[in-house]
Structure formats: structure tokens, C-alpha cells
Motif scaffolding. Structure first.
Motif, PDB file in Angstrom:
ATOM      1  N   ALA A   1       0.842  -1.204   0.000  1.00  0.00           N
ATOM      2  CA  ALA A   1       0.000   0.000   0.000  1.00  0.00           C
ATOM      3  C   ALA A   1       0.875   1.250   0.000  1.00  0.00           C
ATOM      4  CB  ALA A   1      -0.933  -0.005   1.205  1.00  0.00           C
ATOM      5  N   VAL A   2       1.994   1.186   0.724  1.00  0.00           N
ATOM      6  CA  VAL A   2       2.932   2.317   0.748  1.00  0.00           C
ATOM      7  C   VAL A   2       3.564   2.479  -0.639  1.00  0.00           C
ATOM      8  CG1 VAL A   2       5.021   3.265   1.806  1.00  0.00           C
ATOM      9  CG2 VAL A   2       3.415   1.899   3.192  1.00  0.00           C
ATOM     10  N   TYR A   3       4.056   1.371  -1.191  1.00  0.00           N
ATOM     11  CA  TYR A   3       4.740   1.395  -2.491  1.00  0.00           C
ATOM     12  C   TYR A   3       3.834   1.958  -3.592  1.00  0.00           C
ATOM     13  CZ  TYR A   3       6.625  -0.560  -6.856  1.00  0.00           C
ATOM     14  OH  TYR A   3       7.087  -0.722  -8.137  1.00  0.00           O
ATOM     15  N   TYR A   4       2.633   1.382  -3.725  1.00  0.00           N
ATOM     16  CA  TYR A   4       1.749   1.826  -4.805  1.00  0.00           C
ATOM     17  C   TYR A   4       1.186   3.216  -4.515  1.00  0.00           C
ATOM     18  CZ  TYR A   4       2.072  -2.698  -7.130  1.00  0.00           C
ATOM     19  OH  TYR A   4       2.547  -3.809  -7.803  1.00  0.00           O
ATOM     20  N   GLY A   5       0.881   3.476  -3.236  1.00  0.00           N
ATOM     21  CA  GLY A   5       0.370   4.803  -2.875  1.00  0.00           C
ATOM     22  C   GLY A   5       1.367   5.905  -3.205  1.00  0.00           C
ATOM     23  N   GLN A   6       2.654   5.616  -3.003  1.00  0.00           N
ATOM     24  CA  GLN A   6       3.696   6.614  -3.298  1.00  0.00           C
ATOM     25  C   GLN A   6       3.754   6.939  -4.789  1.00  0.00           C
ATOM     26  OE1 GLN A   6       7.041   4.479  -1.725  1.00  0.00           O
ATOM     27  NE2 GLN A   6       7.200   5.768   0.100  1.00  0.00           N
ATOM     28  N   ARG A   7       3.342   5.972  -5.609  1.00  0.00           N
ATOM     29  CA  ARG A   7       3.457   6.134  -7.064  1.00  0.00           C
ATOM     30  C   ARG A   7       2.162   6.610  -7.716  1.00  0.00           C
ATOM     31  NH1 ARG A   7       6.992   3.296  -4.772  1.00  0.00           N
ATOM     32  NH2 ARG A   7       9.084   3.126  -5.606  1.00  0.00           N
ATOM     33  N   ALA A   8       1.131   6.818  -6.902  1.00  0.00           N
ATOM     34  CA  ALA A   8      -0.165   7.254  -7.419  1.00  0.00           C
ATOM     35  C   ALA A   8      -0.252   8.777  -7.430  1.00  0.00           C
ATOM     36  CB  ALA A   8      -1.274   6.677  -6.549  1.00  0.00           C
ATOM     37  N   THR A   9      -0.869   9.308  -8.485  1.00  0.00           N
ATOM     38  CA  THR A   9      -1.076  10.758  -8.592  1.00  0.00           C
ATOM     39  C   THR A   9      -2.515  10.992  -9.046  1.00  0.00           C
ATOM     40  OG1 THR A   9      -0.290  10.659 -10.862  1.00  0.00           O
ATOM     41  CG2 THR A   9       1.313  11.345  -9.194  1.00  0.00           C
ATOM     42  N   PRO A  10      -3.072  12.166  -8.790  1.00  0.00           N
ATOM     43  CA  PRO A  10      -4.450  12.417  -9.236  1.00  0.00           C
ATOM     44  C   PRO A  10      -4.553  12.232 -10.756  1.00  0.00           C
ATOM     45  CG  PRO A  10      -3.704  14.147  -7.739  1.00  0.00           C
ATOM     46  CD  PRO A  10      -2.507  13.295  -8.043  1.00  0.00           C
ATOM     47  N   GLY A  11      -5.470  11.391 -11.172  1.00  0.00           N
ATOM     48  CA  GLY A  11      -5.668  11.178 -12.612  1.00  0.00           C
ATOM     49  C   GLY A  11      -4.587  10.336 -13.266  1.00  0.00           C
ATOM     50  N   GLY A  12      -3.697   9.723 -12.486  1.00  0.00           N
ATOM     51  CA  GLY A  12      -2.668   8.848 -13.043  1.00  0.00           C
ATOM     52  C   GLY A  12      -3.174   7.420 -13.172  1.00  0.00           C
ATOM     53  N   MET A  13      -2.346   6.567 -13.719  1.00  0.00           N
ATOM     54  CA  MET A  13      -2.736   5.171 -13.877  1.00  0.00           C
ATOM     55  C   MET A  13      -1.589   4.255 -13.473  1.00  0.00           C
ATOM     56  SD  MET A  13      -3.976   3.235 -17.291  1.00  0.00           S
ATOM     57  CE  MET A  13      -3.115   1.751 -17.716  1.00  0.00           C
ATOM     58  N   LEU A  14      -1.946   3.238 -12.693  1.00  0.00           N
ATOM     59  CA  LEU A  14      -0.953   2.260 -12.241  1.00  0.00           C
ATOM     60  C   LEU A  14      -1.417   0.868 -12.642  1.00  0.00           C
ATOM     61  CD1 LEU A  14      -0.789   4.747 -10.177  1.00  0.00           C
ATOM     62  CD2 LEU A  14       0.159   3.122  -8.583  1.00  0.00           C
ATOM     63  N   ILE A  15      -0.469   0.014 -12.973  1.00  0.00           N
ATOM     64  CA  ILE A  15      -0.770  -1.393 -13.219  1.00  0.00           C
ATOM     65  C   ILE A  15      -0.011  -2.194 -12.164  1.00  0.00           C
ATOM     66  CG2 ILE A  15      -0.744  -3.289 -14.900  1.00  0.00           C
ATOM     67  CD1 ILE A  15      -0.500  -1.138 -17.100  1.00  0.00           C
ATOM     68  N   THR A  16      -0.694  -3.136 -11.542  1.00  0.00           N
ATOM     69  CA  THR A  16      -0.024  -3.921 -10.490  1.00  0.00           C
ATOM     70  C   THR A  16       1.081  -4.780 -11.097  1.00  0.00           C
ATOM     71  OG1 THR A  16      -1.384  -5.922 -10.715  1.00  0.00           O
ATOM     72  CG2 THR A  16      -2.214  -4.202  -9.231  1.00  0.00           C
ATOM     73  N   GLU A  17       1.971  -5.217 -10.247  1.00  0.00           N
ATOM     74  CA  GLU A  17       2.888  -6.290 -10.607  1.00  0.00           C
ATOM     75  C   GLU A  17       2.056  -7.505 -11.043  1.00  0.00           C
ATOM     76  OE1 GLU A  17       3.203  -5.830  -6.238  1.00  0.00           O
ATOM     77  OE2 GLU A  17       4.443  -7.623  -6.432  1.00  0.00           O
ATOM     78  N   ALA A  18       2.643  -8.368 -11.867  1.00  0.00           N
ATOM     79  CA  ALA A  18       1.923  -9.543 -12.339  1.00  0.00           C
ATOM     80  C   ALA A  18       1.404 -10.341 -11.146  1.00  0.00           C
ATOM     81  CB  ALA A  18       2.834 -10.405 -13.192  1.00  0.00           C
ATOM     82  N   THR A  19       0.142 -10.722 -11.222  1.00  0.00           N
ATOM     83  CA  THR A  19      -0.568 -11.305 -10.084  1.00  0.00           C
ATOM     84  C   THR A  19      -1.192 -12.645 -10.493  1.00  0.00           C
ATOM     85  OG1 THR A  19      -0.962  -9.091  -9.195  1.00  0.00           O
ATOM     86  CG2 THR A  19      -2.467 -10.815  -8.462  1.00  0.00           C
ATOM     87  N   GLY A  20      -0.834 -13.686  -9.762  1.00  0.00           N
ATOM     88  CA  GLY A  20      -1.215 -15.044 -10.152  1.00  0.00           C
ATOM     89  C   GLY A  20      -2.704 -15.314 -10.088  1.00  0.00           C
ATOM     90  N   VAL A  21      -3.161 -16.117 -11.056  1.00  0.00           N
ATOM     91  CA  VAL A  21      -4.587 -16.474 -11.100  1.00  0.00           C
ATOM     92  C   VAL A  21      -4.884 -17.796 -10.414  1.00  0.00           C
ATOM     93  CG1 VAL A  21      -5.063 -15.174 -13.214  1.00  0.00           C
ATOM     94  CG2 VAL A  21      -4.394 -17.589 -13.387  1.00  0.00           C
ATOM     95  N   SER A  22      -3.825 -18.568 -10.069  1.00  0.00           N
ATOM     96  CA  SER A  22      -4.064 -19.870  -9.442  1.00  0.00           C
ATOM     97  C   SER A  22      -2.756 -20.406  -8.883  1.00  0.00           C
ATOM     98  CB  SER A  22      -4.606 -20.869 -10.467  1.00  0.00           C
ATOM     99  OG  SER A  22      -3.583 -21.179 -11.394  1.00  0.00           O
ATOM    100  N   ASP A  23      -2.850 -21.562  -8.211  1.00  0.00           N
ATOM    101  CA  ASP A  23      -1.613 -22.149  -7.680  1.00  0.00           C
ATOM    102  C   ASP A  23      -0.726 -22.716  -8.790  1.00  0.00           C
ATOM    103  OD1 ASP A  23      -3.390 -24.214  -8.153  1.00  0.00           O
ATOM    104  OD2 ASP A  23      -3.226 -25.128  -6.171  1.00  0.00           O
TER     105      ASP A  23
END
Ligand SMILES: Cc1cc2nc3c(=O)[nH]c(=O)nc-3n(C[C@H](O)[C@H](O)[C@H](O)COP(=O)(O)O)c2cc1C
Length: 181
Positions: free
Chosen positions: A48-70
Motif C-alpha cells: 500500500a505504501v509502495y503503490y500509494g507513493q506512485r499514485a497521482t491524481p488522474g494517473g494510472m498504475l498497473i499492479t505487478e503480475a498477479t497469479g490467477v491460481s496455484d
């Protein structure tokens, strides 16, 4: 004295309408960056700290690749979004980004054959569209990363992988990603 000409806007900082309805205030986007800090595949509070630091009003962020299953796993400590615990853990991360007024997309992944037995449930072969192995890869530090021989999925197994993406998508949406702020 001549009036000063208006400075030209920096193109990167001009607004952009993405698709039919997403309004970006500027074009500086956080690309998906695998971080390997989600212990046990669960996003941690520091995300939350990492992504929050990189967020700006009207900006766009894409998460790190996130697994869909085991079976989607191939890298240590990457986050998932296939369990209720993982989806819940994303929520404060999403909230931190939205609190700054940015859009947040979840990048879903399945690594396929870029994996090895140790990452797979029950030590099984990684699943893929092929039985051909990925060749060894040289890491940035010169060491070599090797992969296990994959198992080619039978045609009737493919809907299960599609279903994994469907469920993960629903979890990601429920956690608040891909929503207007
Ligand atoms: C450490 C690192 C992790 C990355 N993780 C991902 C990822 O999870 N998903 C993805 O699609 N791309 C990933 N990438 C690729 C980046 O998002 C980006 O597309 C790539 O660095 C090319 O952009 P550039 O030409 O500005 O460097 C990663 C890149 C780096 C350096």
C-alpha cells in the motif's frame, strides 16, 4: 513589453481519454513490475505504501503480475488474487491508490512453462500449451535460471485455466481494481 508566449504543454503531462470512459490527467503510467515481496503469495501492507507513493491524481498504475491460481506460479513471493485472503489483502493497496485519485489495474498472469516443480502444487509439472521446455535463462547477476519440463494441457483442461482467470478477474474487481475513482 511583448506579452510572454504561453509555455507549450509537455505532451507527457497532457490529459488522455483511454477507451470510452477512462480519463487520465496525464500519460505517466506505472508499468507492471514484479517485486517478489508478497510472502506466501499474499500482498503485504508495505505494498500500500509502495503503490500509494506512485499514485497521482488522474494517473494510472498497473499492479505487478498477479497469479490467477496455484499452477500460475513461477517466481518466489509474487502476489496472487485467487484466494479470499489474497483478494482481501489487495483491498488496502487499492484504497491507498484510489485515495490519491489514480486508476489501478490488476495485471493477471499465469506463467505457464516458465516455472519448475518446486512452484507447482504437489511438485507436479508446470502446465503449458507444449511439452517443450524453456531453455535456461541467464540472470542479471550471471547465474542461470532453469525450468522443469512442462506438461501439455489436454484440450478439455483448458476451460479450467480460463475459469481461473475468470475467478481472479472477479476477485480483482471486488478488491476494487479497474474501477473509476
Ligand atoms: C524488475 C522488472 C519487473 C517487471 N515485471 C513485469 C511484470 O510483472 N509484468 C509485465 O508485464 N512486465 C514486467 N516488466 C516489464 C516492464 O513493465 C516494462 O514493460 C519493461 O521494463 C519495458 O519498459 P522500458 O522499455 O521502459 O524499460 C518488468 C520489468 C522489470 C525491469
Amino acid at each position: 513589453m511583448e506579452p510572454q508566449a504561453e509555455p507549450k504543454p509537455i505532451p507527457l503531462m497532457t490529459p488522455y481519454k483511454m477507451g470510452a470512459s477512462l480519463d487520465l490527467a496525464h500519460r505517466v503510467v506505472l508499468a507492471p513490475l514484479t517485486r517478489q515481496r508478497s510472502y506466501g503469495n499474499v500482498p503485504q501492507p508495505h505494498a500500500a505504501v509502495y503503490y500509494g507513493q506512485r499514485a497521482t491524481p488522474g494517473g494510472m498504475l498497473i499492479t505487478e503480475a498477479t497469479g490467477v491460481s496455484d499452477t500460475a506460479q513461477g517466481y518466489t513471493d509474487t502476489p496472487g488474487v485467487w484466494t479470499a485472503e489474497q483478494a482481501e489483502a489487495w483491498r488496502p493497496v487499492v484504497d491507498a491508490v484510489h485515495a490519491k485519485g489514480a486508476l489501478f489495474f490488476c495485471q493477471l498472469w499465469h506463467v505457464g512453462r516458465v516455472s519448475k516443480y518446486g512452484f507447482q502444487p504437489g511438485g507436479a509439472a508446470p502446465v503449458s500449451s507444449t511439452e517443450r521446455m524453456v531453455g535456461p535463462q541467464v540472470r542479471h547477476d550471471g547465474s542461470t535460471k532453469e525450468f522443469s519440463p512442462p506438461r501439455r494441457l489436454a484440450a478439455e483442461e483448458i476451460p479450467m485455466i480460463v475459469d481461473d482467470f475468470r475467478k481472479a478477474t472477479r476477485n480483482a474487481i471486488n478488491a476494487g481494481t479497474y474501477m473509476r475513482t
